[in-house]
Design an enzyme around this catalytic site. Structure first.
Site, short mmCIF file in Angstrom:
data_model
loop_
_atom_site.label_atom_id
_atom_site.label_comp_id
_atom_site.label_asym_id
_atom_site.label_seq_id
_atom_site.Cartn_x
_atom_site.Cartn_y
_atom_site.Cartn_z
N ALA A 64 11.92 -10.96 -10.61
CA ALA A 64 11.23 -9.96 -9.79
C ALA A 64 12.05 -9.72 -8.54
O ALA A 64 12.84 -10.57 -8.12
CB ALA A 64 9.84 -10.47 -9.43
N GLY A 107 11.13 -13.56 -13.61
CA GLY A 107 10.45 -12.50 -14.37
C GLY A 107 11.33 -11.93 -15.48
O GLY A 107 10.82 -11.43 -16.48
N GLU A 110 10.79 -14.22 -18.22
CA GLU A 110 9.43 -13.97 -18.76
C GLU A 110 9.42 -12.72 -19.63
O GLU A 110 8.77 -12.69 -20.69
CB GLU A 110 8.43 -13.86 -17.60
CG GLU A 110 8.13 -15.24 -17.02
CD GLU A 110 7.38 -15.20 -15.70
OE1 GLU A 110 7.71 -14.35 -14.85
OE2 GLU A 110 6.48 -16.04 -15.51
N GLU A 130 11.94 -19.94 -9.51
CA GLU A 130 10.86 -19.67 -8.55
C GLU A 130 10.63 -20.81 -7.56
O GLU A 130 10.35 -20.59 -6.39
CB GLU A 130 9.54 -19.37 -9.29
CG GLU A 130 9.46 -17.97 -9.88
CD GLU A 130 10.06 -17.84 -11.27
OE1 GLU A 130 10.86 -18.73 -11.67
OE2 GLU A 130 9.76 -16.86 -11.95
N1 DAK Z 1 15.64 -9.77 -6.11
C1 DAK Z 1 16.29 -8.99 -5.22
N2 DAK Z 1 17.62 -8.90 -5.14
C2 DAK Z 1 18.33 -9.63 -6.01
C3 DAK Z 1 17.73 -10.46 -6.97
C4 DAK Z 1 16.30 -10.52 -7.00
N3 DAK Z 1 15.65 -11.29 -7.88
N4 DAK Z 1 18.71 -11.06 -7.69
C5 DAK Z 1 19.87 -10.60 -7.20
N5 DAK Z 1 19.66 -9.74 -6.19
C6 DAK Z 1 20.68 -9.02 -5.42
C7 DAK Z 1 21.43 -9.96 -4.48
O1 DAK Z 1 20.71 -10.14 -3.28
C8 DAK Z 1 22.73 -9.18 -4.26
O2 DAK Z 1 22.48 -8.16 -3.35
P1 DAK Z 1 23.58 -7.77 -2.22
O3 DAK Z 1 23.89 -9.04 -1.50
O4 DAK Z 1 24.74 -7.23 -3.05
O5 DAK Z 1 22.90 -6.71 -1.41
C9 DAK Z 1 22.95 -8.53 -5.63
O6 DAK Z 1 21.69 -8.53 -6.29
C10 DAK Z 1 23.93 -9.29 -6.51
O7 DAK Z 1 23.51 -10.64 -6.55
P2 DAK Z 1 24.48 -11.85 -6.12
O8 DAK Z 1 25.45 -11.42 -5.08
O9 DAK Z 1 23.60 -13.00 -5.81
O10 DAK Z 1 25.27 -12.06 -7.49
P3 DAK Z 1 25.74 -13.39 -8.15
O11 DAK Z 1 26.49 -12.99 -9.37
O12 DAK Z 1 26.39 -14.30 -7.15
O13 DAK Z 1 24.39 -14.12 -8.60
C11 DAK Z 1 22.20 -14.32 -9.60
C12 DAK Z 1 23.54 -13.53 -9.52
C13 DAK Z 1 21.29 -13.52 -10.52
C14 DAK Z 1 22.44 -15.69 -10.17
C15 DAK Z 1 21.64 -14.45 -8.17
O14 DAK Z 1 21.61 -13.15 -7.57
C16 DAK Z 1 20.24 -15.01 -8.13
O15 DAK Z 1 20.08 -16.21 -8.17
N6 DAK Z 1 19.24 -14.14 -8.00
C17 DAK Z 1 17.88 -14.52 -7.75
C18 DAK Z 1 17.24 -15.08 -8.96
C19 DAK Z 1 15.80 -15.44 -8.71
O16 DAK Z 1 15.47 -16.29 -7.87
N7 DAK Z 1 14.90 -14.82 -9.46
C20 DAK Z 1 13.52 -15.20 -9.47
C21 DAK Z 1 12.72 -14.32 -8.60
S1 DAK Z 1 10.98 -14.79 -8.66
C22 DAK Z 1 4.74 -11.13 -11.11
C23 DAK Z 1 5.45 -11.24 -12.25
C24 DAK Z 1 6.67 -11.91 -12.24
C25 DAK Z 1 7.16 -12.43 -11.09
C26 DAK Z 1 6.43 -12.28 -9.95
C27 DAK Z 1 5.23 -11.63 -9.96
N8 DAK Z 1 3.46 -10.44 -11.11
C28 DAK Z 1 2.88 -10.02 -12.32
C29 DAK Z 1 2.73 -10.27 -9.87
C30 DAK Z 1 8.45 -13.09 -11.11
C31 DAK Z 1 8.96 -13.74 -10.04
C32 DAK Z 1 10.40 -13.98 -10.01
O17 DAK Z 1 11.14 -13.59 -10.87
#
Ligand code: DAK
Length: 255
Positions: A64, A107, A110, A130
């Protein structure tokens, strides 16, 4: 018109390409709406027999959109009721295939687990990060992964929030086929074409029966949602998401 996905048709196969490459296909709410609406269109279209969801080379989807979620509260989440949108994915009756290259996190994982068959690149990476954001999976992750790999392993992966190599997901039967990264699409379309020759109505009946055996409990989904909401009442959620945006490690206090 869609902003974050591209839908195409190839014979009897409907393809949804996630298309937000500048943020590794992070799923904002509009994007999830677009995906679900397109899934429903394909599901209702008699010419379509199989549906494929794919990302791009870097990522299927990095979860997400953290920037969009950072200021959420239990109240705002309840008002948005995004869960109702996710619930509609489980009502899709046609075979749903995920073609996974790169990251499928949070997400994004998921969404993959909502698919029926998963074809992944040998170097793809799954996972639920998360916990590193001070929250927990909220779109079925705790329920689906536990069903698929068992309680202890699911807890270990979801507690640690580490990335799961595709090979591990394959060993647990989560991934159907592991292929070289450049062959993911080809293999997925080959499998989809094969399925498209099978009796469409029989396939739907089979999916419903298999899902009944899988027995995903609404009760479990409800606990997950309640706890997902609760996580958004904590300071650790603010700290975790702020730390991600600031590209620094989080410091959790447990409040
Ligand atoms: N959200 C926003 N921006 C993101 C992002 C994300 N999840 N993932 C990556 N980005 C952005 C980064 O901030 C970066 O932006 P800039 O710095 O260029 O502005 C750009 O994408 C490229 O990412 P990286 O520079 O980090 O690239 P890398 O290759 O170094 O790393 C990565 C890629 C995917 C491993 C890393 O970006 C990463 O760890 N991303 C976050 C992963 C994460 O924590 N995801 C879980 C989020 S919580 C719901 C349903 C579902 C959910 C919630 C609610 N409802 C039904 C209400 C789900 C929750 C989640 O998924």
């Amino acid at each position: 018109m869609t902003d974050y996905i591209q839908a195409t048709v190839d014979g009897h196969i409907g393809v949804i390409q996630l298309n937000r490459p500048e943020v590794a296909n992070a799923l904002n709410r509009q994007m999830v709406d677009e995906i679900v609406q397109q899934l429903e269109k394909f599901d209702q279209d008699r010419a379509i027999r199989v549906i494929v969801i794919k990302g791009n080379h870097q990522a299927f989807a990095a979860g997400a959109d953290i920037e969009e979620m950072i200021d959420d509260t239990p109240f705002s989440l309840e008002q948005l009721n995004q869960f109702a949108v996710w619930d509609r994915i489980r009502l899709i009756k046609k075979p749903l295939l995920a073609a996974v290259n790169g990251y499928a996190l949070g997400g994004g994982f998921e969404l993959v687990l909502h698919c029926d068959l998963i074809i992944a690149a040998a170097d793809a990476q799954f996972g639920f990060p998360e916990v590193t954001l001070g929250v927990m999976p909220g779109a079925g992750g705790t329920q689906l992964l536990t069903k698929m790999m068992g309680r202890q392993k699911a807890l270990e992966w979801i507690w640690l929030g580490e990335r799961m190599p595709a090979e591990v997901a394959y060993q647990y039967g989560i991934v159907n086929r592991l292929v070289a990264p450049e062959l993911v699409e080809e293999e997925t379309m080959r499998l989809a074409s094969q399925l498209a020759t099978r009796a469409p109505f029989a396939m739907k009946l089979i999916k419903e029966a298999v899902d009944a055996a899988f027995d995903l409990r609404q009760e479990g989904m409800t606990v997950e949602r309640k706890n997902f909401y609760l996580a958004f009442s904590s300071n650790d959620q603010q700290e975790g998401m702020q730390a991600f945006m600031e590209k620094r490690p989080p410091s959790f206090k447990g409040d």
